[in-house]
Design an enzyme around this catalytic site. Structure first.
Site, PDB file in Angstrom:
ATOM      1  N   ARG A 133      31.234  36.371   5.697  1.00  0.00           N
ATOM      2  CA  ARG A 133      31.409  35.315   6.706  1.00  0.00           C
ATOM      3  C   ARG A 133      30.328  35.386   7.779  1.00  0.00           C
ATOM      4  O   ARG A 133      30.567  35.090   8.950  1.00  0.00           O
ATOM      5  CB  ARG A 133      32.803  35.427   7.337  1.00  0.00           C
ATOM      6  CG  ARG A 133      33.944  35.243   6.335  1.00  0.00           C
ATOM      7  CD  ARG A 133      35.297  35.128   7.021  1.00  0.00           C
ATOM      8  NE  ARG A 133      35.702  36.372   7.654  1.00  0.00           N
ATOM      9  CZ  ARG A 133      36.447  37.308   7.059  1.00  0.00           C
ATOM     10  NH1 ARG A 133      36.871  37.131   5.808  1.00  0.00           N
ATOM     11  NH2 ARG A 133      36.793  38.399   7.697  1.00  0.00           N
ATOM     12  N   CYS A 154      17.592  20.472  18.377  1.00  0.00           N
ATOM     13  CA  CYS A 154      18.846  19.712  18.471  1.00  0.00           C
ATOM     14  C   CYS A 154      19.823  20.202  17.407  1.00  0.00           C
ATOM     15  O   CYS A 154      20.945  20.576  17.710  1.00  0.00           O
ATOM     16  CB  CYS A 154      18.565  18.226  18.301  1.00  0.00           C
ATOM     17  SG  CYS A 154      17.536  17.533  19.602  1.00  0.00           S
ATOM     18  N   ASN A 189      19.732  13.502  10.280  1.00  0.00           N
ATOM     19  CA  ASN A 189      20.041  14.922  10.414  1.00  0.00           C
ATOM     20  C   ASN A 189      21.110  15.369   9.437  1.00  0.00           C
ATOM     21  O   ASN A 189      20.999  16.422   8.800  1.00  0.00           O
ATOM     22  CB  ASN A 189      20.487  15.233  11.847  1.00  0.00           C
ATOM     23  CG  ASN A 189      19.393  15.080  12.865  1.00  0.00           C
ATOM     24  OD1 ASN A 189      19.640  14.711  14.007  1.00  0.00           O
ATOM     25  ND2 ASN A 189      18.151  15.358  12.486  1.00  0.00           N
ATOM     26  N   TYR A 221      20.898   5.487  23.538  1.00  0.00           N
ATOM     27  CA  TYR A 221      20.017   5.241  24.683  1.00  0.00           C
ATOM     28  C   TYR A 221      20.184   3.812  25.197  1.00  0.00           C
ATOM     29  O   TYR A 221      20.540   2.892  24.444  1.00  0.00           O
ATOM     30  CB  TYR A 221      18.564   5.526  24.310  1.00  0.00           C
ATOM     31  CG  TYR A 221      18.280   7.013  24.250  1.00  0.00           C
ATOM     32  CD1 TYR A 221      18.158   7.754  25.426  1.00  0.00           C
ATOM     33  CD2 TYR A 221      18.172   7.671  23.038  1.00  0.00           C
ATOM     34  CE1 TYR A 221      17.926   9.123  25.387  1.00  0.00           C
ATOM     35  CE2 TYR A 221      17.939   9.036  22.988  1.00  0.00           C
ATOM     36  CZ  TYR A 221      17.825   9.762  24.167  1.00  0.00           C
ATOM     37  OH  TYR A 221      17.612  11.107  24.133  1.00  0.00           O
TER      38      TYR A 221
END
Length: 279
Positions: A133, A154, A189, A221
């Site tokens: 794990r 990010c 992503n 945005y």
């Protein structure tokens, strides 16, 4: 409508209805003005890849091929060089984040993977004990941040777990992002890290299982509000996109190539929307 389309619309609506505005925002638009955003926090989604659920919207075209090439740049080449990204993969959008005149993005992403030998360690751990794990990829490296300027990662943490179900081994993955530009980068992503999950699974001859996705700050945005409303109006096409990795089970992680991936049954809504990026 795919599960990804339903989630995409629900999150856009929630941000527009319930989100709050950023204060003291860091990003700028190309004209130098402050890139403020409206955001929500603590957003979690789950996709069962084994059952054909993939985190890609059909409401606008998503550049999956370029996104996957970025994964190779970070985790195979283990590079922060913009020249490598451009010359080898013909991907140019990272140029906006070049640090000085270095032709790099600073000590970030691939540089951190190489520094800590992350991929070789993850593969070794999974080979020695698939049920451990401790299969954590962390790109949040304070020492690296102090070494150079550059955008802080990010998508900064990935975790892998293995399950045995009816005699088959399934690899699950969790992606954690501190921040995500909902309209531009969300599905880019997500699909990048599904591709990484598939590469690791193929290395061992396992099945892909579930993909878990957590975003701490999910935002739109303020110059993207018209595009957000357009996406809410759009009706998805009748397709069920699926990403396939066309290599034999047991193919070495570093032998897999971007062209081995195939996105099937993907017919996104046109036309493409345009976005001015926040840098």
């Amino acid at each position: 409508m795919t599960k990804a389309d339903q989630i995409f619309k629900a999150n856009i609506q929630k941000i527009m209805d319930e989100g709050v505005f950023s204060e003291q925002a860091r990003p700028k638009y190309k004209d130098g003005s402050t890139a403020n955003s409206k955001y929500i926090t603590g957003v979690f989604t789950e996709y069962n890849l084994a059952e054909g659920e993939f985190p890609i919207t059909t409401l606008r075209p998503i550049p999956i091929k370029s996104a996957i090439k970025e994964v190779f740049w970070i985790y195979q080449d283990q590079s922060n060089s913009l020249d490598v990204l451009e010359d080898k993969y013909h991907v140019h959008y990272w140029n906006e984040w070049e640090v000085g005149q270095t032709r790099t993005i600073g000590q970030r992403y691939g540089a951190v993977v190489r520094k800590h030998h992350i991929i070789s360690k993850i593969l070794k751990q999974l080979e020695e004990n698939p049920w451990n794990r401790r299969n954590v990829i962390s790109l949040w490296d304070y020492e690296a941040f102090e070494e150079s300027e550059g955008l802080l990662p990010c998508a900064f943490q990935t975790m892998f777990d293995v399950r045995r179900v009816d005699g088959k081994l399934y690899l699950d993955a969790t992606l954690i992002q501190r921040s995500n530009d909902m309209l531009v980068a969300h599905h880019i992503n997500a699909m990048q890290y599904v591709a990484l999950q598939m590469m690791v699974a193929k290395h061992f001859g396992w099945q892909v299982g579930k993909f878990f996705y957590f975003v701490n700050n999910l935002h739109i945005y303020d110059n993207q509000f018209p595009q957000a409303q357009e996406l809410l109006k759009r009706q998805p096409t009748n397709c069920q996109p699926k990403l396939v990795l066309n290599v034999p089970d047991g193919t070495d992680f570093f032998a897999i190539k971007p062209e081995d991936f195939e996105l099937q049954d993907y017919e996104p809504v046109a036309p493409q929307l345009r976005f001015d990026l926040a840098i």
